[in-house]
Design a protein around this motif. Structure first.
Motif, mmCIF file in Angstrom:
data_model
loop_
_atom_site.group_PDB
_atom_site.id
_atom_site.type_symbol
_atom_site.label_atom_id
_atom_site.label_comp_id
_atom_site.label_asym_id
_atom_site.label_seq_id
_atom_site.Cartn_x
_atom_site.Cartn_y
_atom_site.Cartn_z
ATOM 1 N N ASN A 19 61.153 28.826 94.526
ATOM 2 C CA ASN A 19 59.866 29.354 94.066
ATOM 3 C C ASN A 19 60.012 30.817 93.675
ATOM 4 O OD1 ASN A 19 57.268 30.894 94.623
ATOM 5 N ND2 ASN A 19 56.504 28.787 94.653
ATOM 6 N N LEU A 20 60.722 31.579 94.473
ATOM 7 C CA LEU A 20 60.908 32.998 94.177
ATOM 8 C C LEU A 20 61.780 33.199 92.947
ATOM 9 C CD1 LEU A 20 61.312 34.228 97.839
ATOM 10 C CD2 LEU A 20 59.390 34.712 96.310
ATOM 11 N N LEU A 21 62.805 32.370 92.797
ATOM 12 C CA LEU A 21 63.647 32.469 91.597
ATOM 13 C C LEU A 21 62.849 32.199 90.326
ATOM 14 C CD1 LEU A 21 66.957 30.781 92.764
ATOM 15 C CD2 LEU A 21 66.710 33.131 91.936
ATOM 16 N N ALA A 22 61.899 31.286 90.410
ATOM 17 C CA ALA A 22 61.055 30.983 89.257
ATOM 18 C C ALA A 22 60.225 32.198 88.856
ATOM 19 C CB ALA A 22 60.150 29.795 89.567
ATOM 20 N N GLN A 23 59.912 33.044 89.824
ATOM 21 C CA GLN A 23 59.124 34.250 89.552
ATOM 22 C C GLN A 23 60.002 35.453 89.214
ATOM 23 O OE1 GLN A 23 55.992 35.038 92.423
ATOM 24 N NE2 GLN A 23 56.119 32.924 93.127
ATOM 25 N N ALA A 24 61.304 35.283 89.335
ATOM 26 C CA ALA A 24 62.229 36.397 89.142
ATOM 27 C C ALA A 24 63.140 36.171 87.939
ATOM 28 C CB ALA A 24 63.058 36.589 90.411
ATOM 29 N N GLY A 25 62.608 35.570 86.900
ATOM 30 C CA GLY A 25 63.409 35.269 85.718
ATOM 31 C C GLY A 25 64.067 36.489 85.109
ATOM 32 N N ASP A 26 63.370 37.629 85.145
ATOM 33 C CA ASP A 26 63.956 38.845 84.589
ATOM 34 C C ASP A 26 65.165 39.287 85.397
ATOM 35 O OD1 ASP A 26 62.096 39.446 86.703
ATOM 36 O OD2 ASP A 26 62.092 41.549 86.081
ATOM 37 N N LEU A 27 65.126 39.097 86.706
ATOM 38 C CA LEU A 27 66.267 39.469 87.548
ATOM 39 C C LEU A 27 67.451 38.548 87.284
ATOM 40 C CD1 LEU A 27 64.512 40.198 90.965
ATOM 41 C CD2 LEU A 27 65.141 41.804 89.160
#
Length: 72
Positions: free
Chosen positions: A11-19
């Motif tokens: 879930n967090l990776l989905a929100q951290a696409g820029d990272l």
């Protein structure tokens, strides 16, 4: 709130696409896991669980510190 309220790494990776774009998925995943581990370690049963955006922000800071050029 309890530790069960922490969002999943996916879930967090989905929100951290820029990272993921800047640092790559493996390193971003590692920093998100370390951030979650730190939150779990500091949790005392009464602490407020950070929002997903706050967790991603903490991971962003870890990534920036890890990849910053060394000072001369």
């Amino acid at each position: 709130m309890s530790l069960r309220d922490l969002p999943s790494v996916d879930n967090l990776l989905a929100q951290a696409g820029d990272l993921v774009t800047v640092y790559g998925r493996p390193l971003t995943t590692e920093m998100i896991r370390e951030t979650l581990d730190g939150i779990r370690a500091q949790y005392n049963g009464q602490a407020v669980i950070p929002s997903p955006a706050e967790i991603v922000s903490q991971a962003r800071a870890r990534l920036a510190a890890l990849t910053a050029p060394p000072l001369r």
